[in-house]
Design an enzyme around this catalytic site. Structure first.
Site, mmCIF file in Angstrom:
data_model
loop_
_atom_site.group_PDB
_atom_site.id
_atom_site.type_symbol
_atom_site.label_atom_id
_atom_site.label_comp_id
_atom_site.label_asym_id
_atom_site.label_seq_id
_atom_site.Cartn_x
_atom_site.Cartn_y
_atom_site.Cartn_z
ATOM 1 N N CYS A 1 -4.619 1.666 6.151
ATOM 2 C CA CYS A 1 -5.245 0.930 5.054
ATOM 3 C C CYS A 1 -6.739 1.210 5.118
ATOM 4 O O CYS A 1 -7.375 0.913 6.131
ATOM 5 C CB CYS A 1 -4.963 -0.567 5.216
ATOM 6 S SG CYS A 1 -5.836 -1.637 4.050
ATOM 7 N N ASN A 2 -7.281 1.790 4.061
ATOM 8 C CA ASN A 2 -8.712 2.098 4.044
ATOM 9 C C ASN A 2 -9.563 0.839 4.103
ATOM 10 O O ASN A 2 -10.588 0.797 4.782
ATOM 11 C CB ASN A 2 -9.058 2.881 2.778
ATOM 12 C CG ASN A 2 -8.679 4.332 2.874
ATOM 13 O OD1 ASN A 2 -9.469 5.174 3.270
ATOM 14 N ND2 ASN A 2 -7.439 4.645 2.527
ATOM 15 N N CYS B 1 -7.246 5.159 -0.822
ATOM 16 C CA CYS B 1 -6.366 4.000 -0.617
ATOM 17 C C CYS B 1 -4.986 4.598 -0.448
ATOM 18 O O CYS B 1 -4.548 5.407 -1.287
ATOM 19 C CB CYS B 1 -6.417 3.041 -1.810
ATOM 20 S SG CYS B 1 -5.154 1.745 -1.750
ATOM 21 N N THR B 2 -4.296 4.234 0.619
ATOM 22 C CA THR B 2 -3.015 4.902 0.899
ATOM 23 C C THR B 2 -1.969 4.607 -0.172
ATOM 24 O O THR B 2 -1.016 5.376 -0.327
ATOM 25 C CB THR B 2 -2.481 4.516 2.284
ATOM 26 O OG1 THR B 2 -2.474 3.086 2.414
ATOM 27 C CG2 THR B 2 -3.357 5.116 3.376
ATOM 28 N N HIS B 3 -2.138 3.528 -0.932
ATOM 29 C CA HIS B 3 -1.239 3.295 -2.072
ATOM 30 C C HIS B 3 -1.307 4.466 -3.062
ATOM 31 O O HIS B 3 -0.303 4.800 -3.695
ATOM 32 C CB HIS B 3 -1.631 2.016 -2.815
ATOM 33 C CG HIS B 3 -1.176 0.759 -2.168
ATOM 34 N ND1 HIS B 3 -1.819 0.198 -1.093
ATOM 35 C CD2 HIS B 3 -0.130 -0.070 -2.438
ATOM 36 C CE1 HIS B 3 -1.205 -0.922 -0.737
ATOM 37 N NE2 HIS B 3 -0.175 -1.107 -1.535
ATOM 38 N N ASP C 1 -0.317 -1.953 7.084
ATOM 39 C CA ASP C 1 -1.000 -1.887 5.794
ATOM 40 C C ASP C 1 -0.828 -3.230 5.102
ATOM 41 O O ASP C 1 0.047 -4.027 5.455
ATOM 42 C CB ASP C 1 -0.421 -0.771 4.925
ATOM 43 C CG ASP C 1 -1.184 -0.577 3.612
ATOM 44 O OD1 ASP C 1 -2.403 -0.836 3.603
ATOM 45 O OD2 ASP C 1 -0.571 -0.199 2.605
ATOM 46 N N SER C 2 -1.662 -3.458 4.105
ATOM 47 C CA SER C 2 -1.528 -4.677 3.324
ATOM 48 C C SER C 2 -0.228 -4.681 2.523
ATOM 49 O O SER C 2 0.259 -5.740 2.139
ATOM 50 C CB SER C 2 -2.718 -4.826 2.369
ATOM 51 O OG SER C 2 -2.767 -3.741 1.467
ATOM 52 N N TYR D 1 -5.691 -6.192 -0.257
ATOM 53 C CA TYR D 1 -6.883 -6.609 0.486
ATOM 54 C C TYR D 1 -8.186 -6.289 -0.246
ATOM 55 O O TYR D 1 -9.238 -6.808 0.116
ATOM 56 C CB TYR D 1 -6.918 -5.905 1.846
ATOM 57 C CG TYR D 1 -5.998 -6.462 2.908
ATOM 58 C CD1 TYR D 1 -5.053 -7.448 2.624
ATOM 59 C CD2 TYR D 1 -6.065 -5.984 4.208
ATOM 60 C CE1 TYR D 1 -4.203 -7.936 3.601
ATOM 61 C CE2 TYR D 1 -5.233 -6.471 5.203
ATOM 62 C CZ TYR D 1 -4.296 -7.449 4.890
ATOM 63 O OH TYR D 1 -3.475 -7.927 5.861
#
Length: 283
Positions: A70-71, A206-208, A7-8, A39
């Site tokens: 990461c989407n 968004c995984t965040h 992931d970013s 990103y």
């Protein structure tokens, strides 16, 4: 021998945690590209180049599979990497490797249909629309991947993507609950205004955002179902590995956490979500 999760930043930990719970004996290596996060506001070429570099680092560390948690990377870079880079890279490496994303399993969960399914276009009038809000980065929203792919499969689902600039950055920085709540509430209000009513369901695209899922639940209409990418990804990866025994995943339950940014402990918001102290090694 391990599965890589890329992931970013720290958002992919939400997917990583779901994978670890589902496959506790599997070895995992997590890589956060925190030096270049987030990103969502980058150009497509930057996203492709950064995602490729992260995958190479994980393959060099011994991973056979990399999950893009990461989407933005999944929406912008995955297809390019699979079609134009991976075939030659596999031959040069001399072993089977692959890169998987999280958007396909999310869309399968949202539609209740396999990825291969495409609806027959009859032009019939849809009596009742299922309104689905997708909260995501600007890059994911600009790709329109959720609108396009869900419409192929379900004509009775209307998708409204809501870009959330700076939200991933705030989570990376460990922003306070009050500031996060104000930001999330503003995005929920914005998409509700565009729709004309509250959405029936929502995807945290968004995984965040999984790290602050409770804040989204509080901002949305009570009882609004959330489609959780981590669980959908764990389901899909488990099924994929059952069909592809050629990929080695390790069996020692080992965990490594790498970052291109500043190594060491993560912020309190992330550690609270993770359930304990979390320290990253330099990548």
């Amino acid at each position: 021998m391990a599965i890589g999760v890329f992931d970013s930043g720290v958002g992919g930990l939400s997917v990583h945690r779901a994978l670890v719970r589902r496959m506790p004996q599997t070895d995992f290596i997590y890589l956060a590209d925190q030096a270049n996060a987030p990103y969502g506001g980058r150009t497509g070429e930057e996203i492709v180049d950064l995602t490729r570099a992260g995958c190479v680092r994980l393959f060099e560390a011994g991973c056979d599979l990399v999950v893009l948690a990461c989407n933005t990377a999944s929406a912008i870079a995955l297809r390019r990497l699979q079609q134009t880079w991976l075939p030659d890279y596999r031959r040069a490496l001399g072993r089977p490797v692959n890169v998987l994303g999280i958007i396909v399993p999310t869309i399968e969960a949202a539609t209740g249909l396999p990825w291969e399914h495409e609806a027959e276009r009859r032009g019939d009038k849809v009596e009742k629309l299922d309104i689905l809000a997708v909260f995501c980065t600007p890059a994911t929203a600009a790709s329109r991947v959720y609108e396009i792919e869900i419409d192929k499969r379900r004509q009775d689902v209307a998708v409204f993507a809501q870009p959330c600039p700076d939200l991933a950055r705030m989570i990376e920085a460990g922003a306070g609950a009050v500031d996060l709540a104000k930001t999330v509430e503003a995005h929920v209000a914005s998409v509700t205004t565009r729709i004309g009513r509250a959405p029936d369901r929502a995807i945290l695209g968004c995984t965040h955002y999984e790290i602050v899922a409770d804040i989204f639940r509080a901002a949305l209409r009570p009882g609004t179902p959330l489609i959780h990418q981590p669980d959908a990804t764990a389901d899909a990866l488990e099924a994929y590995l059952a069909k592809h025994p050629e990929y080695r995943t390790g069996d020692g339950g080992r965990r490594r956490f790498l970052t291109t940014g500043v190594p060491g402990a993560q912020n309190m918001l992330v550690e609270t979500f993770w359930g304990g102290p979390l320290s990253f090694e330099p990548a």
